[in-house]
Each structure stands twice: as structure tokens, then as C-alpha cells.
Design an enzyme around this catalytic site. Sequence first.
Site, PDB file in Angstrom:
ATOM      1  N   GLY A 197       0.825  -1.200   0.000  1.00  0.00           N
ATOM      2  CA  GLY A 197       0.000   0.000   0.000  1.00  0.00           C
ATOM      3  C   GLY A 197       0.857   1.246   0.000  1.00  0.00           C
ATOM      4  N   CYS A 217       5.211  -6.237   1.623  1.00  0.00           N
ATOM      5  CA  CYS A 217       5.574  -4.817   1.657  1.00  0.00           C
ATOM      6  C   CYS A 217       4.893  -4.114   2.847  1.00  0.00           C
ATOM      7  CB  CYS A 217       5.244  -4.163   0.318  1.00  0.00           C
ATOM      8  SG  CYS A 217       6.071  -2.571   0.057  1.00  0.00           S
ATOM      9  N   TYR A 218       3.902  -3.248   2.595  1.00  0.00           N
ATOM     10  CA  TYR A 218       3.178  -2.626   3.709  1.00  0.00           C
ATOM     11  C   TYR A 218       2.558  -3.689   4.603  1.00  0.00           C
ATOM     12  CZ  TYR A 218      -0.302   0.217   6.192  1.00  0.00           C
ATOM     13  OH  TYR A 218      -1.067   0.830   7.167  1.00  0.00           O
ATOM     14  N   HIS A 242       8.052  -7.628  -3.614  1.00  0.00           N
ATOM     15  CA  HIS A 242       6.793  -7.987  -4.281  1.00  0.00           C
ATOM     16  C   HIS A 242       6.981  -9.257  -5.110  1.00  0.00           C
ATOM     17  CE1 HIS A 242       4.343  -4.382  -3.409  1.00  0.00           C
ATOM     18  NE2 HIS A 242       5.513  -3.784  -3.333  1.00  0.00           N
ATOM     19  N   GLU A 271       4.664 -10.853  -6.621  1.00  0.00           N
ATOM     20  CA  GLU A 271       3.643 -10.934  -7.667  1.00  0.00           C
ATOM     21  C   GLU A 271       4.065 -10.306  -8.984  1.00  0.00           C
ATOM     22  OE1 GLU A 271       2.589  -7.190  -5.224  1.00  0.00           O
ATOM     23  OE2 GLU A 271       3.580  -9.121  -4.953  1.00  0.00           O
ATOM     24  N   GLY A 315     -14.978  -2.674 -30.290  1.00  0.00           N
ATOM     25  CA  GLY A 315     -14.422  -3.617 -31.256  1.00  0.00           C
ATOM     26  C   GLY A 315     -13.171  -4.283 -30.737  1.00  0.00           C
ATOM     27  N   GLY A 316     -12.705  -3.850 -29.554  1.00  0.00           N
ATOM     28  CA  GLY A 316     -11.535  -4.451 -28.946  1.00  0.00           C
ATOM     29  C   GLY A 316     -11.888  -5.728 -28.206  1.00  0.00           C
ATOM     30  N   VAL A 317     -10.888  -6.350 -27.618  1.00  0.00           N
ATOM     31  CA  VAL A 317     -11.073  -7.640 -26.955  1.00  0.00           C
ATOM     32  C   VAL A 317     -12.077  -7.531 -25.805  1.00  0.00           C
ATOM     33  CG1 VAL A 317      -9.917  -9.489 -25.683  1.00  0.00           C
ATOM     34  CG2 VAL A 317      -8.716  -8.307 -27.535  1.00  0.00           C
ATOM     35  N   ASP A 318     -11.889  -6.550 -24.927  1.00  0.00           N
ATOM     36  CA  ASP A 318     -12.665  -6.490 -23.694  1.00  0.00           C
ATOM     37  C   ASP A 318     -14.151  -6.257 -23.947  1.00  0.00           C
ATOM     38  OD1 ASP A 318     -10.126  -6.680 -22.608  1.00  0.00           O
ATOM     39  OD2 ASP A 318      -9.951  -4.516 -22.302  1.00  0.00           O
ATOM     40  N   SER A 355     -15.779  -6.640 -26.684  1.00  0.00           N
ATOM     41  CA  SER A 355     -16.345  -7.699 -27.517  1.00  0.00           C
ATOM     42  C   SER A 355     -16.687  -8.928 -26.689  1.00  0.00           C
ATOM     43  CB  SER A 355     -15.371  -8.078 -28.640  1.00  0.00           C
ATOM     44  OG  SER A 355     -15.122  -6.982 -29.489  1.00  0.00           O
ATOM     45  N   LYS A 384      -6.492  -9.227 -18.544  1.00  0.00           N
ATOM     46  CA  LYS A 384      -6.503  -9.326 -20.001  1.00  0.00           C
ATOM     47  C   LYS A 384      -6.346 -10.764 -20.485  1.00  0.00           C
ATOM     48  CE  LYS A 384      -6.403  -6.230 -22.565  1.00  0.00           C
ATOM     49  NZ  LYS A 384      -7.466  -5.521 -23.323  1.00  0.00           N
TER      50      LYS A 384
END
Length: 511
Positions: free
Chosen positions: A53, A80-81, A167, A169, A222-225, A227, A367
Site C-alpha cells: 500500500g 511490503c506494507y 513484491h 507478484e 471492437g476491442g477484446v474487452d 467484444s 486481459k
Amino acid sequence: MKHDSIAVLDFGSQYSHLIVRRIRELGVHAELLSPHMKASELKEYKGIIFSGGPQNLSDSDALIADIAIYALPVPLLGICYGLQLMAHQLGGSVGAGKEREYGPTDVTITETTGLFAGLNATERVWMSHGDYVATVPEGFTVTAFSPTCPTAGMMNEKTKRYGIQFHPEVVHTKNGMRVLENFIAITGANKTWSLNEGWIEEQVSRIRTQVGDSRVLCALSGGVDSSVAAFLVHRAVGSQLTCVYVDTGLMRKNETQEVRDAFAALPDLDFRVIEAESVFLEKLAGVTEPEEKRKIIGETFIRIFEKEAKTIGDAEFLVQGTLYTDVITSGVSVGGVAAKIKSHHNVGGLPKDLSFSLIEPLRDLYKDEVRMLGRALGVPLTIVERQPFPGPGLAVRIIGDITPDRLHILREADAIFREEIKNANLGSAIQQYFTVLPVVRSVGVQGDARTYGYPIILRAVTTTDFMTADWARIPYEVLEKISTRITNEVKDVTRVVYDITPKPPGTVEWE
């Protein structure tokens, strides 16, 4: 689900959802929860993670966890935090470092069991902190340190409490996934998570319940998301859905026709194109500040959708392909304290007097998960595998005032870049590539004469999740051909440069 799930408490890190994504990637269900969760609400989870954070524990309004969480018989990992918070609440001490530790750092591992099982004595990790744990709580031992951080890791093996300052991740931590997998093993969680037909039907049922008999409008780029969101909602409500594509005049070369062709071929879908270039360019004239651009674009989109909704029977719901990467960089988090990196036109750019109820079925996905979902839903691969493109379009790839001439320059340069990447068979190895036009002038020489035109910035990244990314190592001979073509074929471009900044510290887009 909780009996095989890991709870990630969100203390406002830009990477909070990336922790969830990584746990899911390892086959275990995880969910992001408020840092204010009570211990009684967490006791059924297999494990608990405290995220990082932006706060300091010395701040009067610093977020803290329910102290009763530490008494639960549930393994706990602080990142971390989260590490500092655990140390602070259990009786250790946290101090301000003499210098901030940010970026790749070598840490020495002093305990290669448990959380660090299988790791090397020295590991390259990603740090991002100013404060540090000066003394660990009673019962804890230091498990790692760096040249400027005496407690890069700590643990209490008896109570299964672990903390790390770095981190795991992010991809910059070389063996970060091994650390997370070790924690999963400690929790005993079963690897049962997948984005399968059961998940799809659960979402379909939820959307049907939410919508009822109402009309639904989908903001389709028209993009992936957008659509994939359209296909998912269409499965739920069928002919109640109308998809509206707005040609803003801010699209890539030939993009509107490509989208029109792709969706015109889909059966049983009400697909409409709204020509609105003049509206958007008029509203954006003279605007240079990126946040203002996004808000103008967001509001203009909504006003157009509101007008169109009246033509299809007063649509009550608006579908958006919002992902969590859109949400978190707009300063929206479960903990409510994430730093705002930029407002997305469909998150922070939405007007306060929005007349629609939102349907955002992808809001908790990433994504790569959306692409997986698209394949499962039968979305054409030509759409599923499309390059990501921001909702505000080329407006956020022109760094400065937007004009028709600058849009033309950027479109032509971008088309050349994309064509040469395709010709070099590099498209599958690079997850996103595009051009940027900064509104600055640079002197050049063309045809033995002095020129004074724009630079074009090439940006290409490799990534698995778009939360972190590295710059793509495009061969020099390909870059040379791209540069030669752009400076020769695109009027008013005098030089081409290549952006080699990873994310972090940069972002994929420039605005």
C-alpha cells in the site's frame, strides 16, 4: 468456495489485484477483500495475504487490520506494507529508511525452508518501499535482508505468519511465483480454480437476474474487452442487447471498417455504427491535459449512448468491457486508498449524472483471462487476438493538443509500425505495440534541406497480464526499417525513437 480460497486484503497497492491474479494462475481461487474485514469473516479461508500500500504506519489515517486476525489458525503472508503492518501490530518496530529502495534488488536468503523453499541464497527481487521493519516481533526470525533493508523477510513458523518486503507478484522478482506457490502449499489449498463453463453460466445467470426484461446497450469498441463482454451478455439476454460502436475519429487506420466487417458477420446481433468524429474533435480542441481528455471523452461517449438508448426503447443498462487493470489505475480499490495513476474513460471519466445502470462482467478479470473467456464463448480469434487499444483511442497517444493533421501523422506511422512487426513475424511475441506523437518539434535534414517536424515514439512490450511489462527486444534491423519507412513516408516526421521503459516504473501507454 471459501474452503479452497485465499483472501487478499487490499491496502491500496497498485499490485493488489495482481496478487489475486497470480494465485489464480497457480490454480487456486483468490479474491480481493476490504482491509476492514473482521477475523470472523476470514476464518473459513485457507490463507490470508496482506497487500502492499502507499501509506506509512506513522500516518494517523494509516489502514490497519483487525488484530484478531493474528489469532486465527490460518496461514498469513504480509507483502511490503503488509509485512510492516504485521510487525507493527505484533509488537515489532517500523522505521523510516535512510533511502528509498525501489526497483530490482538482490536479497540474501537466510532461511531456505517454508516460504523460501527451493530459492537460492541470493535472489533478485522487486522492492518499492521507504519504511522498513527495524525489529521483528517476538517469536519471529529474519529470513532475508538486503544491503539497505535489514528485514526483507521474516517468519514465525509455529504460527505460520510470514512477511516479505519485496513484491513476489511482479515479474521482476525472478522466483516470485515460487514464493507464492510455497505459500499455497503451506495453506493446503486445493488447485481447483478455472475460468470454465461453470463460471460462465454463473455470470450469465447473474446478468439475467440483474437485467430482467429491460433493454441493454453495449458500448462496443471492437476491442477484446468490450467484444467479450458483449458475447457474454448476449448469451444472457439475447435480442435485448444492442451493440453500439462509436467512430470517434480517434481510431487507428482502417479500424472502423475492420470492426464493421467483423461484427456484421455475427448472427443475431443488433450492431450499430455512430459517426461522431466532428463531435469529439470539437470538444477536444485545445485540450492538452490527459485527465481532462479522458473525462471529456468519457462524458461524450455517455451522452451519445444516452441519445442512442432512446431509439431502442430506453435502454436501462450499459455494458462496458471494464477490466480490473482499468479500475486500479483509476484509483479505485477495495481498500479505497490506491493512488490514481490515470482515469480511464469508462471508470474515472464517467459523468456523475450517469443515467444507466452499469453491467461490467469482466471487472474482476485480467486481459489474459478475458482472452481465455473469449475463446470459451466462441468470439472470433480475429477479435480475441487483437492488439489492445485504449478506449480514448489516439487521443491519449498524442501528447498535447489533438488536431486532424496530427491524427493523420500518428495513424500513418502506427500503420507502418504494425505492418513491419507483422512482416517480421513478431506479432505473437509482442503483446502490445503502437506509436506515440509528442507535440514537440525536432530539427532534421531531408533532401539536403532543413526540416522541423515531429518525433515518433515506438512502444512495444511483452507481458502476461498487463499489470507489469517489459520492453520488447525488437531486432535492430527491424527497427531500422520501421524508422526509415516512417521518416520517408510520413510527412512532418523527422525522427523515430524507441521507448525501453518497463512497467513499472512506466505504464504501457504514455497518457
